[in-house]
Design an enzyme around this catalytic site. Structure first.
Site, PDB file in Angstrom:
ATOM      1  CE  LYS A  53      -3.832  -2.439   2.194  1.00 29.77           C
ATOM      2  NZ  LYS A  53      -4.597  -2.755   3.398  1.00 29.77           N
ATOM      3  CD  GLN A  97      -3.544  -4.513   6.437  1.00 31.83           C
ATOM      4  OE1 GLN A  97      -3.735  -3.445   5.846  1.00 31.83           O
ATOM      5  NE2 GLN A  97      -3.843  -5.675   5.893  1.00 31.83           N
ATOM      6  CG  ASP A 120      -9.458  -0.338   4.795  1.00 35.90           C
ATOM      7  OD1 ASP A 120      -9.116  -0.716   3.658  1.00 35.90           O
ATOM      8  OD2 ASP A 120      -8.787  -0.534   5.826  1.00 35.90           O
TER       9      ASP A 120
HETATM   10  N1  GUN Z   1      -6.728  -7.006   6.094  1.00 34.76           N
HETATM   11  C1  GUN Z   1      -6.982  -7.709   4.974  1.00 34.76           C
HETATM   12  N2  GUN Z   1      -7.492  -6.905   4.015  1.00 34.76           N
HETATM   13  C2  GUN Z   1      -7.572  -5.674   4.544  1.00 34.76           C
HETATM   14  C3  GUN Z   1      -8.004  -4.426   4.042  1.00 34.76           C
HETATM   15  O1  GUN Z   1      -8.451  -4.263   2.908  1.00 34.76           O
HETATM   16  N3  GUN Z   1      -7.904  -3.380   4.911  1.00 34.76           N
HETATM   17  C4  GUN Z   1      -7.448  -3.513   6.170  1.00 34.76           C
HETATM   18  N4  GUN Z   1      -7.413  -2.439   6.947  1.00 34.76           N
HETATM   19  N5  GUN Z   1      -7.042  -4.665   6.676  1.00 34.76           N
HETATM   20  C5  GUN Z   1      -7.102  -5.737   5.852  1.00 34.76           C
END
Ligand code: GUN
Length: 291
Positions: A53, A97, A120
């Site tokens: 990311k 996350q 998100d």
């Molecule tokens: N863990 C797995 N996929 C995601 C996501 O898209 N966002 C976040 N914050 N955690 C995750």
């Protein structure tokens, strides 16, 4: 003959489009979009996702900030950080996350995020807005799936779509998006308690497999000419890779591909799209905040 839906190609096209927009913002002296990511602990998967990311932000010219906490951080300390990020005018959007350690409530943390910075799309306000068709941040995987279908001009209106899995971050939201006005699929959600999954999936024009069981979807569960979207990303042991594992989807690709019209591979299908969805949401967050 089937077409492989190339998520890598589409995602790099979208990154170029975003980079172009950032260039224009910069030329006009506007504010450069800024994404923050909060990472708790050192889980291998989470480390990799967050690193991707941050790298994607750099590629398109966004600012990014990585905030790290020890796995034993107190819940209140994390909540305080969320509040700081909510109030920081330079941060356009941020993510925490998941998964979080057991002593921290993921719901509490998610609900503490300002919905206008929730890139998100996990906050109940964003999910609720999405359900009733209001503008909202749509979570990365469903957003990425819709974008792939759009960019490959796949006909959805009036088609039958079966979603396998009902998770809050993929199955449930994508089922709602596929049936919304203007998209207009007829959607069925199947799950672990469904009596005869194969009977349902074998009627489907479009199958979205998102239950996390590697190789679950076999050829006899698929109608000739169906469109297959594979959301599975389970790490399975492999002696052919340096890391000792490889990603495996929910669809038995070799069996299923010859029967379908379009199919997403794993890796290289839905996966690369999730990161650009986050970038698209961050760009939108910046525009909303700074317009
Ligand atoms: N863990 C797995 N996929 C995601 C996501 O898209 N966002 C976040 N914050 N955690 C995750």
């Amino acid at each position: 003959m089937y077409t492989i839906i190339d998520g890598k190609k589409v995602s790099s096209d979208i990154k170029l489009e975003i980079a172009e927009e950032v260039k224009k913002i910069r030329e006009k002296g506007g504010k450069i979009p800024h994404l923050a990511a909060v990472l708790v602990g050192t889980d291998g998967g989470s480390e990799t996702y967050v690193a991707h990311k941050v790298r994607a932000c750099e590629e398109v010219g966004f600012k990014s900030t990585l905030v790290r906490f020890d796995a034993n951080v107190a819940e209140v300390e994390l909540l305080n950080k969320v509040e700081d990020l909510n109030n920081d005018p330079d941060i356009d959007g941020f993510i925490v996350q998941l998964p979080l350690p057991d002593h921290i409530s993921e719901d509490k943390v998610t609900e503490a995020i300002d919905p206008s910075k929730d890139v998100d799309g996990f906050h109940p306000v964003n999910l609720g807005r999405m359900v009733i068709g209001l503008p909202s941040f749509v979570s990365a995987t469903p957003f990425g799936i819709m974008e792939l279908l759009k960019r490959y001009n796949i006909e959805i209106s009036g088609k039958s779509c079966v979603v396998i899995g009902r998770s809050n971050i993929v199955g449930r939201p994508v089922s709602i998006l596929m049936s919304k006005k203007g998209i207009d699929a007829t959607v069925t959600v199947v799950h672990s308690r469904t009596k005869d999954i194969a009977k349902v999936t074998s009627q489907a024009d479009i199958i979205i497999a998102a239950m996390g069981i590697p190789g679950f979807v076999k050829a006899d569960m698929v109608k000739e000419g169906a469109v297959i979207i594979d959301v599975g990303t389970t790490r399975v042991k492999s002696d052919k890779t340096k890391s000792g594992w490889k990603l495996r989807g929910d669809v038995d690709f070799d069996e299923v591909a010859p029967k379908c019209s379009y199919i997403t591979p794993v890796p290289g299908g839905v996966g690369p799209m999730t990161i650009v969805s986050l970038l698209q949401n961050t760009l939108m967050a910046g525009k909303m905040k700074n317009s």
